[in-house]
Every structure is written in structure tokens, then in C-alpha cells.
Design an enzyme around this catalytic site. Structure first.
Site, PDB file in Angstrom:
ATOM      1  CG  ASN A   6       5.956   6.123 -12.581  1.00  0.00           C
ATOM      2  OD1 ASN A   6       6.470   5.092 -13.097  1.00  0.00           O
ATOM      3  ND2 ASN A   6       6.039   6.722 -11.569  1.00  0.00           N
ATOM      4  CD1 TRP A   7       3.940   4.448 -19.111  1.00  0.00           C
ATOM      5  CD2 TRP A   7       4.709   2.810 -20.191  1.00  0.00           C
ATOM      6  NE1 TRP A   7       4.135   4.906 -20.299  1.00  0.00           N
ATOM      7  CE2 TRP A   7       4.505   3.705 -21.044  1.00  0.00           C
ATOM      8  CE3 TRP A   7       5.315   1.323 -20.402  1.00  0.00           C
ATOM      9  CZ2 TRP A   7       4.824   3.340 -22.171  1.00  0.00           C
ATOM     10  CZ3 TRP A   7       5.623   1.122 -21.861  1.00  0.00           C
ATOM     11  CH2 TRP A   7       5.358   2.157 -22.736  1.00  0.00           C
ATOM     12  CE  LYS A   8       2.277   6.534 -11.172  1.00  0.00           C
ATOM     13  NZ  LYS A   8       1.515   7.213 -10.069  1.00  0.00           N
ATOM     14  CG  HIS A  84       6.857   7.126  -7.305  1.00  0.00           C
ATOM     15  ND1 HIS A  84       5.781   6.867  -6.633  1.00  0.00           N
ATOM     16  CD2 HIS A  84       6.752   7.816  -8.432  1.00  0.00           C
ATOM     17  CE1 HIS A  84       4.739   7.370  -7.442  1.00  0.00           C
ATOM     18  NE2 HIS A  84       5.473   8.160  -8.633  1.00  0.00           N
ATOM     19  CD  GLU A  86       2.218   5.519  -7.120  1.00  0.00           C
ATOM     20  OE1 GLU A  86       2.710   4.553  -7.919  1.00  0.00           O
ATOM     21  OE2 GLU A  86       1.586   6.394  -7.675  1.00  0.00           O
ATOM     22  CD  GLU A 151       6.443  12.286  -8.933  1.00  0.00           C
ATOM     23  OE1 GLU A 151       5.968  12.350  -9.976  1.00  0.00           O
ATOM     24  OE2 GLU A 151       6.473  11.193  -8.278  1.00  0.00           O
ATOM     25  N   GLY A 157      -1.798  11.155  -8.967  1.00  0.00           N
ATOM     26  CA  GLY A 157      -2.899  10.362  -9.405  1.00  0.00           C
ATOM     27  C   GLY A 157      -4.266  10.952  -8.959  1.00  0.00           C
ATOM     28  CB  SER A 187      -2.511  15.467 -11.815  1.00  0.00           C
ATOM     29  OG  SER A 187      -3.115  14.596 -10.656  1.00  0.00           O
ATOM     30  N   GLY A 208       2.656  10.436 -14.684  1.00  0.00           N
ATOM     31  CA  GLY A 208       1.908   8.799 -14.614  1.00  0.00           C
ATOM     32  C   GLY A 208       0.737   8.610 -15.444  1.00  0.00           C
ATOM     33  N   GLY A 209      -0.374   8.675 -14.938  1.00  0.00           N
ATOM     34  CA  GLY A 209      -1.548   8.605 -15.817  1.00  0.00           C
ATOM     35  C   GLY A 209      -1.593   9.072 -17.122  1.00  0.00           C
TER      36      GLY A 209
HETATM   37  P1  PGA Z   1       0.035  10.955 -11.857  1.00  0.00           P
HETATM   38  O1  PGA Z   1       1.590  10.277 -11.433  1.00  0.00           O
HETATM   39  O2  PGA Z   1       0.859  11.824 -13.392  1.00  0.00           O
HETATM   40  O3  PGA Z   1      -0.824   9.977 -12.487  1.00  0.00           O
HETATM   41  O4  PGA Z   1      -0.133  11.878 -11.072  1.00  0.00           O
HETATM   42  C1  PGA Z   1       2.892  10.929 -11.356  1.00  0.00           C
HETATM   43  C2  PGA Z   1       3.741  10.153 -10.411  1.00  0.00           C
HETATM   44  O5  PGA Z   1       3.261   8.992  -9.734  1.00  0.00           O
HETATM   45  O6  PGA Z   1       5.067   9.890 -11.131  1.00  0.00           O
END
Ligand code: PGA
Length: 227
Positions: A6-8, A84, A86, A151, A157, A187, A208-209
Site C-alpha cells: 500500500n503505497w498511500k 482503509h 486512513e 489492521e 505507521g 508496521s 505500508g512504509g
Molecule cells: P504501515 O501501513 O505498514 O506503514 O504500518 C500499513 C497500512 O496502512 O496498510
């Protein structure tokens, strides 16, 4: 095993092209990349499996800032993330809208990764199970193209990860309610991926990250492939 990146709101077409040209997923693991909307066309051209990060529940209409299943399918996109945290935290996504997005995308022939998970306050108040049940029930019945991503919001994050036992417990609950694969997100890094992914109820990861660099994302895919 499915590992999703997930590159956001990172990576325009140039960075997308460079990443995907240098990325070779190992054998034996399914990999999908979820770039931002503006990079979807470039990403699809790479030949990798590409998902969007969101999709609307109508085929078209006056919905500024949204994208339809029709547009995604025309681009050659294979699926979408929905719900998601976010989107829920910053853009007013609710259980109901996440459910509408998921059902419409599935009906249109897209694959769906539907995200859910409790906040830190909900976990501390002992509400994790209720929250997960509520979010899950809004997604409707199982479907061959539906995958859940568990999640926990406090792990996204933040560098805090659910312990393997916490993930296993939440995934077990989800699977007892809805018979679909369940990814863990929050994470996930090269150094904790193998332990999380080796839990019996963990069917993959939403990253994500650590998906933003070829090296770390490849290491996570390799951890999945070696299990
Ligand atoms: P993260 O993000 O790995 O940076 O915690 C995961 C996500 O939001 O899908």
C-alpha cells in the site's frame, strides 16, 4: 500467501516505473501493488498485479474526487483496497460506505482487500471483538474475490506491531465469522514478517512504509515465500 504493497500518497509515475522495473517477486507468493490513482496506468504497464487504494459504489456520476470500477477496469486494474483506516480517520469513511464500496467492486469483477481494525482506545476498553464484528458485518457475505486486512489502527505507521499472538487471535475471530483469507497490516517490516506470517490464521500482509523500497518489500515477499 498474499503480500500487498500500500503505497498511500507516495510515488508518482516516474518512481512507480523505477520501482517496478527493479522489483522481481519471488516464486510462490502472490504480490499486488497499490499505487496512488495517478500512477495506476504506469503500474499496470509493468505487468505486475495492480490494485487501486479506493473505489466508489456507483458506476459514474457527480462524485468529485472519486473513481469508479468502470474506470479502474478500463485501466487494467485488478482490484482495490477499501475501508482503509486512513480513509475512515481523515475522510469520513464509515462501515456503511466501506461495505458499499466492497460489494460494488466485487460485483463489478474486481478483487477487494477490505480493511478493518480497532483503535488503541477501543483495544484498551476491551472493545476489539465488538469493533471487528461490527466492521466485518458491514462487508456482507464471503466472496471468492474478497480478502480482509486486519489492521489495528494503533499499529499503522507507528512502528508498533501486534504481537503474533494478538494477530492470531484477531484473525481467528475474523475467520470464524467470515471464511475468507485474512492479511495482517500494521508496521510489517523485514525483521518481523516471518514471525507474523507463520501464524496459522495469517494469510499474508498489507504493507505500508516498508513497501516503498524495493529491498525491504522484496525481503518481506521472500519471508512469505519461504514459509
Ligand atoms: P504501515 O501501513 O505498514 O506503514 O504500518 C500499513 C497500512 O496502512 O496498510
Amino acid at each position: 500467501m498474499l503480500i500487498a504493497a500500500n503505497w498511500k500518497m507516495y510515488k508518482g509515475p516516474g518512481e512507480t516505473r523505477a520501482f517496478l522495473a527493479g522489483f522481481e517477486p519471488p516464486e510462490g507468493v502472490g504480490v499486488v501493488i497499490c499505487p496512488p490513482f495517478g500512477s495506476l496506468e504506469t503500474a499496470v504497464a509493468s505487468g505486475h498485479a495492480i490494485y487501486a487504494q479506493n473505489v466508489h459504489w456507483e458506476d459514474e456520476g457527480a462524485f468529485t474526487g472519486e473513481v469508479s470500477t468502470k474506470i479502474l477496469l478500463e485501466l487494467g486494474v485488478q482490484g482495490s483496497i477499501v475501508g482503509h483506516s486512513e480513509r475512515r480517520q481523515y475522510f469520513g469513511e464509515t462501515d456503511e460506505t466501506a461495505g458499499k464500496r466492497a460489494r460494488h467492486a466485487l460485483e463489478a469483477g474486481l478483487e477487494v482487500i477490505a480493511c478493518l481494525g480497532e483503535t488503541e482506545a477501543e483495544r484498551e476498553a476491551g472493545e476489539t471483538e465488538d469493533v471487528v464484528r461490527r466492521q466485518l458485518s458491514a462487508l456482507g457475505p464471503p466472496h471468492a474475490n474478497l480478502v480482509i486486512a486486519y489492521e489495528p489502527v494503533w499499529a499503522i505507521g507507528t512502528g508498533k506491531t501486534a504481537t503474533p499472538a494478538q494477530a492470531q487471535e484477531a484473525h481467528g475471530l475474523i475467520k470464524s465469522l467470515l471464511d475468507v483469507p485474512v492479511l495482517y497490516g500494521g508496521s510489517v517490516k523485514p525483521d518481523n514478517a516471518a514471525e507474523l506470517l507463520s501464524q496459522g490464521h495469517v494469510d499474508g500482509a498489507l504493507v505500508g512504509g516498508a513497501s516503498l523500497e524495493v529491498e525491504s518489500f522484496t525481503a518481506i515477499c521472500q519471508a512469505a515465500a519461504s514459509l
